[in-house]
Design a protein around this motif. Structure first.
Motif, PDB file in Angstrom:
ATOM      1  N   LYS A  24       0.814  -1.215   0.000  1.00 48.01           N
ATOM      2  CA  LYS A  24       0.000   0.000   0.000  1.00 48.01           C
ATOM      3  C   LYS A  24       0.849   1.267   0.000  1.00 48.01           C
ATOM      4  CE  LYS A  24      -4.030   2.005   2.269  1.00 48.01           C
ATOM      5  NZ  LYS A  24      -5.051   1.816   3.336  1.00 48.01           N
ATOM      6  N   GLY A  25       1.817   1.334   0.900  1.00 49.15           N
ATOM      7  CA  GLY A  25       2.645   2.537   1.007  1.00 49.15           C
ATOM      8  C   GLY A  25       3.428   2.835  -0.260  1.00 49.15           C
ATOM      9  N   PRO A  26       4.218   1.874  -0.773  1.00 49.98           N
ATOM     10  CA  PRO A  26       4.995   2.149  -1.996  1.00 49.98           C
ATOM     11  C   PRO A  26       4.130   2.512  -3.200  1.00 49.98           C
ATOM     12  CG  PRO A  26       5.817   0.186  -0.892  1.00 49.98           C
ATOM     13  CD  PRO A  26       4.566   0.576  -0.185  1.00 49.98           C
ATOM     14  N   VAL A  27       3.000   1.813  -3.374  1.00 53.66           N
ATOM     15  CA  VAL A  27       2.151   2.085  -4.542  1.00 53.66           C
ATOM     16  C   VAL A  27       1.567   3.488  -4.473  1.00 53.66           C
ATOM     17  CG1 VAL A  27      -0.009   1.447  -5.692  1.00 53.66           C
ATOM     18  CG2 VAL A  27       1.603  -0.331  -5.028  1.00 53.66           C
ATOM     19  N   LEU A  28       0.983   3.833  -3.322  1.00 53.93           N
ATOM     20  CA  LEU A  28       0.375   5.166  -3.199  1.00 53.93           C
ATOM     21  C   LEU A  28       1.423   6.269  -3.260  1.00 53.93           C
ATOM     22  CD1 LEU A  28      -2.394   4.583  -0.490  1.00 53.93           C
ATOM     23  CD2 LEU A  28      -2.642   4.752  -2.977  1.00 53.93           C
ATOM     24  N   SER A  29       2.621   6.010  -2.733  1.00 49.63           N
ATOM     25  CA  SER A  29       3.688   7.018  -2.798  1.00 49.63           C
ATOM     26  C   SER A  29       4.121   7.252  -4.240  1.00 49.63           C
ATOM     27  CB  SER A  29       4.887   6.567  -1.962  1.00 49.63           C
ATOM     28  OG  SER A  29       4.549   6.468  -0.595  1.00 49.63           O
ATOM     29  N   THR A  30       4.235   6.184  -5.007  1.00 46.71           N
ATOM     30  CA  THR A  30       4.628   6.316  -6.407  1.00 46.71           C
ATOM     31  C   THR A  30       3.576   7.086  -7.204  1.00 46.71           C
ATOM     32  OG1 THR A  30       5.848   4.228  -6.303  1.00 46.71           O
ATOM     33  CG2 THR A  30       5.269   5.056  -8.491  1.00 46.71           C
ATOM     34  N   LEU A  31       2.311   6.730  -6.992  1.00 45.33           N
ATOM     35  CA  LEU A  31       1.241   7.420  -7.718  1.00 45.33           C
ATOM     36  C   LEU A  31       1.122   8.874  -7.277  1.00 45.33           C
ATOM     37  CD1 LEU A  31      -1.510   4.633  -7.767  1.00 45.33           C
ATOM     38  CD2 LEU A  31       0.127   5.250  -9.558  1.00 45.33           C
ATOM     39  N   SER A  32       1.379   9.150  -6.012  1.00 45.01           N
ATOM     40  CA  SER A  32       1.361  10.536  -5.528  1.00 45.01           C
ATOM     41  C   SER A  32       2.488  11.345  -6.166  1.00 45.01           C
ATOM     42  CB  SER A  32       1.495  10.571  -4.001  1.00 45.01           C
ATOM     43  OG  SER A  32       0.406   9.931  -3.379  1.00 45.01           O
ATOM     44  N   LEU A  33       3.632  10.691  -6.354  1.00 38.35           N
ATOM     45  CA  LEU A  33       4.764  11.367  -7.003  1.00 38.35           C
ATOM     46  C   LEU A  33       4.413  11.763  -8.436  1.00 38.35           C
ATOM     47  CD1 LEU A  33       7.737  12.250  -6.912  1.00 38.35           C
ATOM     48  CD2 LEU A  33       8.359   9.941  -7.673  1.00 38.35           C
ATOM     49  N   ILE A  34       3.708  10.885  -9.150  1.00 44.26           N
ATOM     50  CA  ILE A  34       3.287  11.201 -10.518  1.00 44.26           C
ATOM     51  C   ILE A  34       2.377  12.420 -10.518  1.00 44.26           C
ATOM     52  CG2 ILE A  34       1.949  10.351 -12.488  1.00 44.26           C
ATOM     53  CD1 ILE A  34       2.937   7.543 -11.803  1.00 44.26           C
ATOM     54  N   GLN A  35       1.504  12.509  -9.517  1.00 43.69           N
ATOM     55  CA  GLN A  35       0.570  13.643  -9.452  1.00 43.69           C
ATOM     56  C   GLN A  35       1.284  14.966  -9.267  1.00 43.69           C
ATOM     57  OE1 GLN A  35      -2.803  14.078  -9.507  1.00 43.69           O
ATOM     58  NE2 GLN A  35      -3.366  11.979  -9.984  1.00 43.69           N
ATOM     59  N   THR A  36       2.491  14.945  -8.701  1.00 44.26           N
ATOM     60  CA  THR A  36       3.212  16.208  -8.457  1.00 44.26           C
ATOM     61  C   THR A  36       3.887  16.742  -9.716  1.00 44.26           C
ATOM     62  OG1 THR A  36       5.288  15.089  -7.827  1.00 44.26           O
ATOM     63  CG2 THR A  36       3.670  15.491  -6.082  1.00 44.26           C
ATOM     64  N   ILE A  37       3.994  15.918 -10.778  1.00 41.79           N
ATOM     65  CA  ILE A  37       4.646  16.369 -12.011  1.00 41.79           C
ATOM     66  C   ILE A  37       3.684  17.291 -12.765  1.00 41.79           C
ATOM     67  CG2 ILE A  37       5.712  15.646 -14.183  1.00 41.79           C
ATOM     68  CD1 ILE A  37       6.229  12.923 -12.903  1.00 41.79           C
ATOM     69  N   PRO A  38       4.106  18.492 -13.124  1.00 44.14           N
ATOM     70  CA  PRO A  38       3.215  19.377 -13.894  1.00 44.14           C
ATOM     71  C   PRO A  38       2.772  18.714 -15.192  1.00 44.14           C
ATOM     72  CG  PRO A  38       5.146  20.586 -13.102  1.00 44.14           C
ATOM     73  CD  PRO A  38       5.392  19.134 -12.804  1.00 44.14           C
TER      74      PRO A  38
ATOM     75  N   MET B 234      -8.276   6.683  -8.561  1.00 45.32           N
ATOM     76  CA  MET B 234      -8.969   5.401  -8.704  1.00 45.32           C
ATOM     77  C   MET B 234      -8.455   4.379  -7.705  1.00 45.32           C
ATOM     78  SD  MET B 234     -11.393   5.720 -10.758  1.00 45.32           S
ATOM     79  CE  MET B 234     -11.790   4.051 -10.265  1.00 45.32           C
ATOM     80  N   VAL B 235      -7.134   4.276  -7.574  1.00 40.86           N
ATOM     81  CA  VAL B 235      -6.550   3.297  -6.651  1.00 40.86           C
ATOM     82  C   VAL B 235      -6.887   3.657  -5.203  1.00 40.86           C
ATOM     83  CG1 VAL B 235      -4.367   2.378  -5.762  1.00 40.86           C
ATOM     84  CG2 VAL B 235      -4.700   2.655  -8.235  1.00 40.86           C
ATOM     85  N   ALA B 236      -6.693   4.919  -4.843  1.00 40.31           N
ATOM     86  CA  ALA B 236      -6.927   5.341  -3.459  1.00 40.31           C
ATOM     87  C   ALA B 236      -8.395   5.201  -3.073  1.00 40.31           C
ATOM     88  CB  ALA B 236      -6.465   6.786  -3.273  1.00 40.31           C
ATOM     89  N   ASN B 237      -9.313   5.577  -3.953  1.00 40.12           N
ATOM     90  CA  ASN B 237     -10.729   5.478  -3.618  1.00 40.12           C
ATOM     91  C   ASN B 237     -11.202   4.032  -3.565  1.00 40.12           C
ATOM     92  OD1 ASN B 237     -10.612   8.404  -4.160  1.00 40.12           O
ATOM     93  ND2 ASN B 237     -12.835   8.264  -4.101  1.00 40.12           N
ATOM     94  N   THR B 238     -10.663   3.186  -4.421  1.00 42.06           N
ATOM     95  CA  THR B 238     -11.021   1.763  -4.347  1.00 42.06           C
ATOM     96  C   THR B 238     -10.581   1.172  -3.021  1.00 42.06           C
ATOM     97  OG1 THR B 238     -10.839   1.526  -6.749  1.00 42.06           O
ATOM     98  CG2 THR B 238     -10.735  -0.481  -5.440  1.00 42.06           C
ATOM     99  N   ALA B 239      -9.342   1.457  -2.626  1.00 41.17           N
ATOM    100  CA  ALA B 239      -8.841   0.939  -1.354  1.00 41.17           C
ATOM    101  C   ALA B 239      -9.628   1.518  -0.177  1.00 41.17           C
ATOM    102  CB  ALA B 239      -7.358   1.265  -1.209  1.00 41.17           C
ATOM    103  N   ALA B 240      -9.947   2.824  -0.246  1.00 37.12           N
ATOM    104  CA  ALA B 240     -10.700   3.454   0.852  1.00 37.12           C
ATOM    105  C   ALA B 240     -12.110   2.892   0.940  1.00 37.12           C
ATOM    106  CB  ALA B 240     -10.743   4.959   0.645  1.00 37.12           C
ATOM    107  N   GLY B 241     -12.738   2.676  -0.216  1.00 39.93           N
ATOM    108  CA  GLY B 241     -14.089   2.114  -0.213  1.00 39.93           C
ATOM    109  C   GLY B 241     -14.124   0.717   0.381  1.00 39.93           C
TER     110      GLY B 241
END
Length: 398
Positions: free
Chosen positions: A223-237, A284-291
């Motif tokens: 969970k931690g590595p996947v969400l961290s990687t996807l969060s990093l992508i979100q920070t790229i303009p 999508m990943v975060a909301n699926t896991a949260a749901g």
């Protein structure tokens, strides 16, 4: 004398109470009052000439100007002192409808003495008044606490009103419609590209994001590595990510047989599609896991006690209960992608951004609006419809 004057209040006359101004109505009423003092429309001798401001009584026939002014003043009074939500909705809605029709009347009047290449556009007063009235309408709808079907009905009614104004030709003299007539074929082609990118990347993100969300829900180690990687992508303009994809996709197009034939290239829709897909994964990943995490353990234990296997519990119990949260992720992604697709035009991806960047290059505000307004309308429609769908679901929270 001083003590007696201090005792005068709203109770001095039985049954008479001075209402306190509404907290939202006061600033929106002030904003609407300012809008009335600003130019309603602007006139230009040609497409790129400097705009000449036209005030309310310069841009409209006297009867229209007085009617619009009276409606606006009434709306300000309602916003300040009236509490029933139905009246708070009716007054700004009527004023907004009158404003939308009036800008078309203004364009026809100002164009009457102008050349064929003259342009009339909404002025600062129109946009500011439209913003204030929209906020007041939204606030009134929230106070009414309508159900999802009623919200959809209000949205459909508003869309029908805009459609009727367009179909009757009420806005034909406006400069943005002149731009549309000059780019009609391109407009619909780029609109199709815009929808393909936004909805196509959403579909692929759902197909990939939901399984990944299920996986990290069941594996805390991932969970931690996947969400961290996807969060990093979100920070790229966005424009940087589009640019970063040009080189690898160009290599794929040159070295993988058949890749170029199916549309994979360094520029165009391919890098835009991949970038939108990558941006879509985190919600999508975060909301699926949260749901799935929000499903009560007692429910899954009861399902297990009934003899359901792990996969059966997931499909029949957990995913249906998590669906409102997953659809919230879908709403976030769709609205986000509709907006981000505008940037795709910079790398040849098409979409409504084509008109935005052409307009910027030509200093043509109306061309910018031709691309921006449909994008905003699509994003707003997506948010309203998906919000209503989410609220209809049995597992949705009140």
């Amino acid at each position: 004398m001083n003590s007696s004057s201090r005792t005068i209040s709203s109770t001095a006359e039985p049954g008479f109470v001075i209402p306190r101004p509404d907290k939202l109505g006061a600033p929106m009423g002030a904003l609407l009052a300012v809008a009335l003092a600003l130019p309603l429309a602007s006139y230009r001798a040609n497409r790129i000439a400097l705009a000449e401001a036209r005030g309310l009584f310069e841009a409209l026939p006297a009867v229209w100007a007085v009617a619009l002014l009276a409606c606006a003043v009434t709306t300000i009074a309602v916003a300040l002192f009236v509490r029933p939500p139905a009246i708070r909705l009716a007054a700004p809605a009527l004023t907004l409808l009158l404003l939308l029709i009036a800008i078309g009347v203004s364009a026809r009047m100002l164009m009457a003495d102008g050349a064929d290449y003259a342009r009339v556009a909404p002025g600062a007063g129109f946009w500011l008044a439209g913003f204030a009235l929209s906020i007041l309408i939204t606030d009134a709808i929230v106070r009414l606490k309508p159900g999802p079907l009623l919200r959809l009905g209000v949205f459909a009614l508003a869309a029908a009103a805009i459609g009727a104004i367009l179909m009757t030709g009420e806005w034909d003299a406006l400069s943005i419609l002149a731009e549309y007539r000059g780019h009609a074929a391109t407009f619909w082609r780029e609109g199709a590209h815009h929808l393909q990118l936004a909805f196509g990347s959403l579909a692929v993100a759902i197909a990939a994001g939901v399984p990944i969300g299920i996986l990290i829900h069941r594996s805390e180690r991932l969970k931690g590595p996947v969400l961290s990687t996807l969060s990093l992508i979100q920070t790229i303009p966005s424009i940087a990510l589009f640019g970063m994809l040009i080189v690898p996709l160009s290599w794929v197009a040159a070295n993988v047989p058949g890749a170029s034939e199916i549309g994979i290239r360094g520029i165009g829709m391919a890098p835009a599609f991949v970038a939108l897909f990558l941006y879509s994964l985190l919600p999508m990943v975060a909301n699926t896991a949260a749901g799935l995490s929000g499903v009560s353990p007692s429910v899954t234990e009861a399902a297990a006690g009934m003899g359901l296997k792990s996969r059966q519990r997931l499909i029949s119990v957990e995913l249906p209960l998590a669906l409102p949260v997953i659809l919230t992720g879908v709403r976030i992604v769709l609205v986000q992608n509709i907006g981000l697709t505008t940037i795709a035009a910079l790398i040849g991806g098409g979409g409504f951004g084509t008109f935005v960047f052409q307009g910027l290059g030509q200093t043509a505000t109306d061309l910018i609006l031709l691309g921006a307004l449909p994008t905003v309308a699509l994003a707003f429609a997506a948010a309203v419809v998906l919000d209503a769908v989410i609220d209809v679901l049995p597992g949705a929270k009140a």
